[in-house]
Every structure is written in C-alpha cells, then in structure tokens.
Design a protein around this motif. Structure first.
Motif, mmCIF file in Angstrom:
data_model
loop_
_atom_site.group_PDB
_atom_site.id
_atom_site.type_symbol
_atom_site.label_atom_id
_atom_site.label_comp_id
_atom_site.label_asym_id
_atom_site.label_seq_id
_atom_site.Cartn_x
_atom_site.Cartn_y
_atom_site.Cartn_z
ATOM 1 N N ALA A 183 -12.433 17.126 4.646
ATOM 2 C CA ALA A 183 -11.028 17.356 5.010
ATOM 3 C C ALA A 183 -10.302 18.125 3.911
ATOM 4 C CB ALA A 183 -10.330 16.024 5.274
ATOM 5 N N HIS A 184 -10.627 17.817 2.675
ATOM 6 C CA HIS A 184 -9.957 18.481 1.552
ATOM 7 C C HIS A 184 -10.450 19.912 1.343
ATOM 8 C CE1 HIS A 184 -7.704 18.838 -2.113
ATOM 9 N NE2 HIS A 184 -8.795 18.986 -2.854
ATOM 10 N N VAL A 193 -13.584 12.603 3.779
ATOM 11 C CA VAL A 193 -12.412 12.940 2.974
ATOM 12 C C VAL A 193 -12.631 14.259 2.225
ATOM 13 C CG1 VAL A 193 -11.049 12.225 0.965
ATOM 14 C CG2 VAL A 193 -11.552 10.601 2.770
ATOM 15 N N THR A 251 -4.137 9.055 3.001
ATOM 16 C CA THR A 251 -3.814 8.834 4.414
ATOM 17 C C THR A 251 -5.007 9.153 5.291
ATOM 18 O OG1 THR A 251 -1.513 9.388 3.960
ATOM 19 C CG2 THR A 251 -2.215 9.454 6.264
ATOM 20 N N VAL A 252 -5.679 10.249 4.998
ATOM 21 C CA VAL A 252 -6.880 10.619 5.755
ATOM 22 C C VAL A 252 -7.944 9.524 5.615
ATOM 23 C CG1 VAL A 252 -8.793 12.272 5.877
ATOM 24 C CG2 VAL A 252 -6.459 13.093 5.620
ATOM 25 N N VAL A 297 -6.672 20.039 3.435
ATOM 26 C CA VAL A 297 -5.694 18.957 3.423
ATOM 27 C C VAL A 297 -5.200 18.793 1.987
ATOM 28 C CG1 VAL A 297 -5.375 16.476 3.781
ATOM 29 C CG2 VAL A 297 -6.771 17.793 5.375
ATOM 30 N N TRP A 306 -2.302 13.942 0.643
ATOM 31 C CA TRP A 306 -2.595 13.349 1.948
ATOM 32 C C TRP A 306 -3.988 12.731 2.043
ATOM 33 C CZ3 TRP A 306 0.425 12.571 6.182
ATOM 34 C CH2 TRP A 306 1.694 13.108 6.135
#
Length: 93
Positions: free
Chosen positions: A29-30, A26, A42-43, A35, A39
């Motif tokens: 992703a951020h 996570v 959701t990830v 992201v 969201w």
C-alpha cells in the motif's frame, strides 16, 4: 466477581501468517499505491480487522476484533522499528 483468567487459544495463523501477510499488505500500500506514511496505521488496522474477523477468528466477533487490533499493532510496530533501524544504520556509516 471474576477469579480466573480467560483462556486464550491461538492457532498457526496467529503465530506465523497474520503479521507477515499484513506487513506485505501495508508495504505494498505504501510503495505501490503511494499511501502516505501517516495513513499506514489506518491501513494496517482495517486489513487486520478484516483478516482477523473473517479468516482467523471466524464465528467469534469479539475475539476477531480483539486480535485484529493486536495484529495491527504488531504490524505497525514492525514497520516503524525496521524504518528506524534502517535510518540508524544508514546514518552510522
């Protein structure tokens, strides 16, 4: 009528590896893939379900889905808790 509680078995994956692995996914992703914060849950849910169904609870779909949502909740709770603690510490100084 159900009179007994179900027996839930956990393993080392549940206790030690699932949440930190998802936390890293996570945060990557951020930070790396930019992201949006809206969201992140959701990830976390998507990756938690994938890890839980295909790795942690392979062969038991209902347990995989059930535990995937718990992994997701724990991961997002940790992310937002760390964020709020950091912001509170920064504003205190």
């Amino acid at each position: 009528m159900l009179t007994e509680f179900p027996i839930i078995h956990t393993n080392i994956w549940d206790a030690v590896w699932a949440i930190p692995v998802l936390l890293v996914i996570v945060l990557v992703a951020h930070w790396v893939f930019k992201v949006p914060e809206s969201w992140l849950s959701t990830v976390a849910t998507v990756f938690a379900l994938v890890l839980s169904i295909f790795i942690s609870h392979r062969g038991n779909l209902s347990a995989g889905i059930f535990m995937g949502f718990f992994y997701s909740g724990a991961t997002i709770g940790t992310v937002y808790s760390l964020k709020q603690s950091y912001l509170a510490l920064r504003n205190k100084e």
